[in-house]
Scaffold this motif. Structure first.
Motif, PDB file in Angstrom:
ATOM      1  N   HIS A  72       0.001  -6.352   1.171  1.00 49.46           N
ATOM      2  CA  HIS A  72      -0.889  -5.573   0.307  1.00 49.46           C
ATOM      3  C   HIS A  72      -0.413  -5.557  -1.143  1.00 49.46           C
ATOM      4  O   HIS A  72      -0.713  -4.621  -1.909  1.00 49.46           O
ATOM      5  N   GLU A  76       2.074  -2.044  -3.189  1.00 49.61           N
ATOM      6  CA  GLU A  76       3.104  -1.897  -2.157  1.00 49.61           C
ATOM      7  C   GLU A  76       4.326  -2.753  -2.529  1.00 49.61           C
ATOM      8  O   GLU A  76       5.005  -3.305  -1.667  1.00 49.61           O
ATOM      9  N   ARG A 139      -3.710  -4.489  -4.465  1.00 46.65           N
ATOM     10  CA  ARG A 139      -3.804  -4.594  -3.009  1.00 46.65           C
ATOM     11  C   ARG A 139      -4.365  -5.952  -2.582  1.00 46.65           C
ATOM     12  O   ARG A 139      -4.042  -6.470  -1.518  1.00 46.65           O
ATOM     13  N   HIS A 197       4.873  -2.189   4.941  1.00 41.39           N
ATOM     14  CA  HIS A 197       3.827  -1.660   4.053  1.00 41.39           C
ATOM     15  C   HIS A 197       4.343  -0.345   3.463  1.00 41.39           C
ATOM     16  O   HIS A 197       5.411   0.124   3.795  1.00 41.39           O
ATOM     17  N   SER A 198       3.498   0.291   2.637  1.00 45.49           N
ATOM     18  CA  SER A 198       3.712   1.668   2.230  1.00 45.49           C
ATOM     19  C   SER A 198       2.322   2.270   2.007  1.00 45.49           C
ATOM     20  O   SER A 198       1.382   1.533   1.728  1.00 45.49           O
ATOM     21  N   GLU A 259       5.572   1.453   7.802  1.00 38.83           N
ATOM     22  CA  GLU A 259       5.056   2.024   6.553  1.00 38.83           C
ATOM     23  C   GLU A 259       6.144   2.878   5.911  1.00 38.83           C
ATOM     24  O   GLU A 259       6.544   3.910   6.457  1.00 38.83           O
TER      25      GLU A 259
HETATM   26 ZN    ZN Z   1      -0.578  -1.804   3.329  1.00 40.89          ZN
END
Ligand code: ZN
Length: 284
Positions: A72, A76, A139, A197-198, A259
């Motif tokens: 993303h 991120e 993103r 991810h975050s 995440e």
């Molecule tokens: Zn993500």
């Protein structure tokens, strides 16, 4: 006098020949031992704008674990820095991954990262934009596609991210970044895959049509408990189509989503613990 000089010259020549004879079979100096076994770095594909998508592989034997940061992209960016930090750590501490092969794809959406950090390749937290619109645009890839909606699991021509519509591409694997991961997975058949991810602060399992694979559950629980994140078996906040983890589930490869808790910290100690726990799980 002249005779003496001739004798001295002959003696000097004999000494020279003797030294040559004594040392001619001596072994060459030993090469300097490498301090660390460096990774094999390969380019597994190019982004829409032609940026390289690189894979760093440590080791050549045992089960194969794949880690992917930055799908993303820009907002991120901390997931990319986490991946680079693990690469640096394994360069300095190769014994940590003994018994497994580890591949890290640090930046799966380099065009999205470029939108936010404005430079090629490695960057630091200080390079990242703080502008909300820039971060949100990061993103997507350069076709404004959400790469994590472009994989072949329940792919749909429209897709969502929370309450928003996002582009999933024109068909599954229409985007070169998704194809790079697909082709690398097809070629190397990893035993498990982790996507960083975050910022949901949890570890998620994955599934496509046939439910969560038993091994996916083991991978999720192992990483989550070592790292100290909540483990979430099924994501049901909103429908997700075409995600990479679901596609992996559909071809029988366990995959989890990790995440990070926010968009800026790499939470290094937690993720190093989670990563090492997976090494231990797969080196048995
Ligand atoms: Zn993500």
């Amino acid at each position: 006098m002249r005779r003496l000089l001739v004798i001295v010259l002959i003696l000097m020549a004999l000494v020279g020949v003797g030294v040559w004879w004594a040392t001619k079979d001596a072994p060459a100096p030993a090469p300097v031992a490498p301090t660390a076994q460096g990774p094999e770095v390969t380019t597994i594909g190019k982004s829409v704008e032609g940026r390289s998508i690189e894979a760093y592989t440590f080791g050549q034997s045992g089960k194969h674990l794949l880690f992917v940061g930055g799908i993303h992209g820009g907002y991120e960016w901390n997931s990319v820095l986490l991946a680079y930090e693990l690469i640096d750590y394994l360069k300095a501490n190769p014994a940590v991954a003994e018994g497994v092969t580890v591949t890290i794809i640090p930046s799966a959406n380099p065009d999205g990262v470029f939108k936010v950090v404005g430079k090629e390749g490695r960057f630091s937290a200080a390079d990242a934009s703080t502008d909300a619109d820039t971060l949100a645009a990061g993103r997507f890839n350069a076709n404004e596609v959400d790469i994590n909606r472009n994989f072949a699991c329940k792919w749909q021509p429209t897709s969502t991210w929370r309450s928003k519509q996002v582009s999933p591409g024109t068909q599954a694997f229409s985007e070169p970044e998704a194809r790079a991961i697909r082709d690398f997975v097809s070629k190397s058949s990893p035993n498990a895959v982790v996507f960083w991810h975050s910022q949901a602060n949890a570890v998620y399992a994955s599934e496509c049509e046939a439910g969560v694979l038993p091994q996916t559950r083991a991978v999720m629980e192992t990483y989550a408990s070592a790292a100290g994140y909540p483990a979430i078996l099924s994501f049901d906040a909103y429908p997700i189509t075409g995600d990479a983890e679901g596609w992996l589930a559909s071809i029988g490869i366990p995959a989890i989503t990790v995440e990070l808790a926010d968009h800026t910290s790499v939470e290094w100690e937690k993720n190093l613990a989670g990563t090492k726990a997976l090494f231990a799980l797969y080196s048995k």
